[in-house]
Design a protein around this motif. Structure first.
Motif, PDB file in Angstrom:
ATOM      1  N   THR A 198      23.839  21.674 -14.598  1.00 10.74           N
ATOM      2  CA  THR A 198      23.484  20.351 -14.072  1.00 10.74           C
ATOM      3  C   THR A 198      23.459  20.328 -12.545  1.00 10.74           C
ATOM      4  N   ASP A 199      23.432  21.525 -11.933  1.00 12.97           N
ATOM      5  CA  ASP A 199      23.309  21.676 -10.479  1.00 12.97           C
ATOM      6  C   ASP A 199      24.458  21.055  -9.700  1.00 12.97           C
ATOM      7  N   LYS A 200      25.605  20.950 -10.322  1.00  7.70           N
ATOM      8  CA  LYS A 200      26.776  20.429  -9.605  1.00  7.70           C
ATOM      9  C   LYS A 200      27.452  21.520  -8.780  1.00  7.70           C
ATOM     10  N   ILE A 201      27.443  22.745  -9.293  1.00  4.06           N
ATOM     11  CA  ILE A 201      27.976  23.870  -8.532  1.00  4.06           C
ATOM     12  C   ILE A 201      27.008  25.038  -8.615  1.00  4.06           C
ATOM     13  N   ASP A 202      27.088  25.911  -7.639  1.00  8.61           N
ATOM     14  CA  ASP A 202      26.199  27.079  -7.561  1.00  8.61           C
ATOM     15  C   ASP A 202      26.993  28.261  -7.023  1.00  8.61           C
ATOM     16  N   PRO A 203      27.563  29.106  -7.896  1.00  3.61           N
ATOM     17  CA  PRO A 203      28.327  30.254  -7.410  1.00  3.61           C
ATOM     18  C   PRO A 203      27.539  31.135  -6.452  1.00  3.61           C
ATOM     19  N   GLY A 204      26.228  31.214  -6.636  1.00  3.76           N
ATOM     20  CA  GLY A 204      25.408  32.027  -5.753  1.00  3.76           C
ATOM     21  C   GLY A 204      25.376  31.528  -4.322  1.00  3.76           C
ATOM     22  N   ALA A 205      25.698  30.247  -4.114  1.00  4.16           N
ATOM     23  CA  ALA A 205      25.681  29.688  -2.760  1.00  4.16           C
ATOM     24  C   ALA A 205      26.767  30.286  -1.885  1.00  4.16           C
ATOM     25  N   VAL A 206      27.772  30.897  -2.493  1.00  7.56           N
ATOM     26  CA  VAL A 206      28.880  31.475  -1.738  1.00  7.56           C
ATOM     27  C   VAL A 206      28.626  32.948  -1.404  1.00  7.56           C
ATOM     28  N   VAL A 207      27.589  33.537  -1.995  1.00  5.38           N
ATOM     29  CA  VAL A 207      27.250  34.929  -1.696  1.00  5.38           C
ATOM     30  C   VAL A 207      26.770  35.017  -0.253  1.00  5.38           C
TER      31      VAL A 207
END
Length: 353
Positions: free
Chosen positions: A314-323
């Protein structure tokens, strides 16, 4: 297969050919698509954590944040198939002890620490073996990539467990995050997604800028602040509801506790280095008088990964954004060396073997 092998603590890893693993009856072999390079790997590379029983030995393959595809399956495995896209928790449980049976596989009585012990060679390699696969393997949604999920096996899920389970965060709470490395930035992003107001604390303005991009309401450079806890209490009108030490040194632990309001919760995620040897001094009398709680967070039970995936969907979190960046296997030693002076940004990920 190619792997990065520890020969001597603190020296460059030996990228060389080693024997490929075969699955035991209840295990699987995963072709590694990507693996995060974590500060915990730095501790292992330095030969620390003997007080935890995790001092690495020569010949160890490090790496404990992998994602990839299953290429071989043991005959007793029931719920994993060749070709499955999976992540692997770094706390490998046996699936049979009381901890595992009651949903706490991250604290299994017979855990094997992936990449830190001889019985669990790590994932700075083309292939990695996963024992007790029916318990440990986490199936990934179709919409994600191995690179985006490479930090999931340790930093991202530990931050999630700390905020969502160990110190549940409510909408509108103030959450302070002390240390904006990979796990700290993950915590900033997750706390924001859970509806909290976040104060990010670090010594590096670039890391603080990244924290702001990931949802921090306020940022605080500790090098330019005389008394960090007092500043936090001013920003939060009396102190935070939840505070995280994402580094594991005495200064960040104490600042985290002292920046809390009454009945606040301190979450310890960062593990100590040789300088502390596993022990930190805390203001215990203050904690009694203000009824402050102190909790730890280690990984995430495999049964609870779906909570993360539902928020990803649901686009609330994105683990890839921390890469922060992607590198090759031959670059792992350089990234570990850079961590000595905290020079990496976000989560570096190996995606070329």
């Amino acid at each position: 297969m190619r792997a990065a092998v520890l020969r001597e603590h603190g020296e460059p890893l030996d990228v060389t050919e080693v024997e490929a693993p075969s699955p035991d009856p209840g295990g699987v072999v995963v072709e590694v698509g990507a693996c995060g390079i974590c500060r915990s790997d730095w501790h292992g590379w330095q030969g620390e954590w003997g007080w935890l029983g995790l001092e690495t030995s020569p010949g160890q393959i490090l790496g404990h944040e992998p994602a990839g595809h299953v290429v071989e399956v043991g005959p007793e495995v029931e719920r994993v198939r060749e070709g499955d896209h999976v992540a692997i928790p770094f706390t490998l449980g046996d699936g049979t002890c009381e901890e595992c049976r009651t949903g706490h596989g991250n604290t299994c009585d017979n855990t094997q620490a992936l990449g830190f012990v001889e019985s669990a060679p790590g994932a700075f390699a083309e292939l990695v073996h996963v024992p007790h696969a029916d318990h440990n393997i986490v199936h990934l949604p179709e919409s994600v990539t191995s690179t985006d999920m490479a930090g999931l096996g340790c930093r991202f899920m530990t931050a999630f467990h700390g905020l969502a389970h160990r110190a549940p965060v409510a909408a509108g709470d103030w959450v302070a995050v002390h240390g904006c490395g990979g796990v700290g930035l993950s915590a900033v992003h997750i706390a924001d997604a859970l509806g909290a107001n976040v104060v990010a604390v670090d010594l590096d303005d670039d890391k603080l800028a990244r924290a702001a991009d990931l949802g921090a309401t306020e940022t605080l450079n500790a090098a330019e602040t005389e008394r960090v806890p007092r500043e936090i209490k001013g920003l939060t009108d009396g102190g935070c509801n939840v505070s995280i030490d994402a580094l594991g040194i005495e200064e960040t632990c104490r600042n985290s506790i002292l920046g809390l309001g009454k009945r606040g919760t301190h979450v310890q995620i960062g593990l100590t280095s040789a300088a502390e040897g596993g022990d930190l001094s805390i203001p215990s009398d203050l904690m009694v008088m203000q009824e402050i709680e102190f909790v730890g967070s280690l990984g995430l039970p495999p049964t609870r990964y779906d909570e993360i995936f539902r928020m990803v969907a649901t686009d609330k979190i994105d683990p890839g954004a921390v890469v922060g960046e992607t590198v090759g296997l031959a670059d792992v030693s350089d990234k570990l060396a850079a961590m000595t002076d905290f020079e990496t940004a976000g989560i570096p990920v190996v995606d070329s073997f």
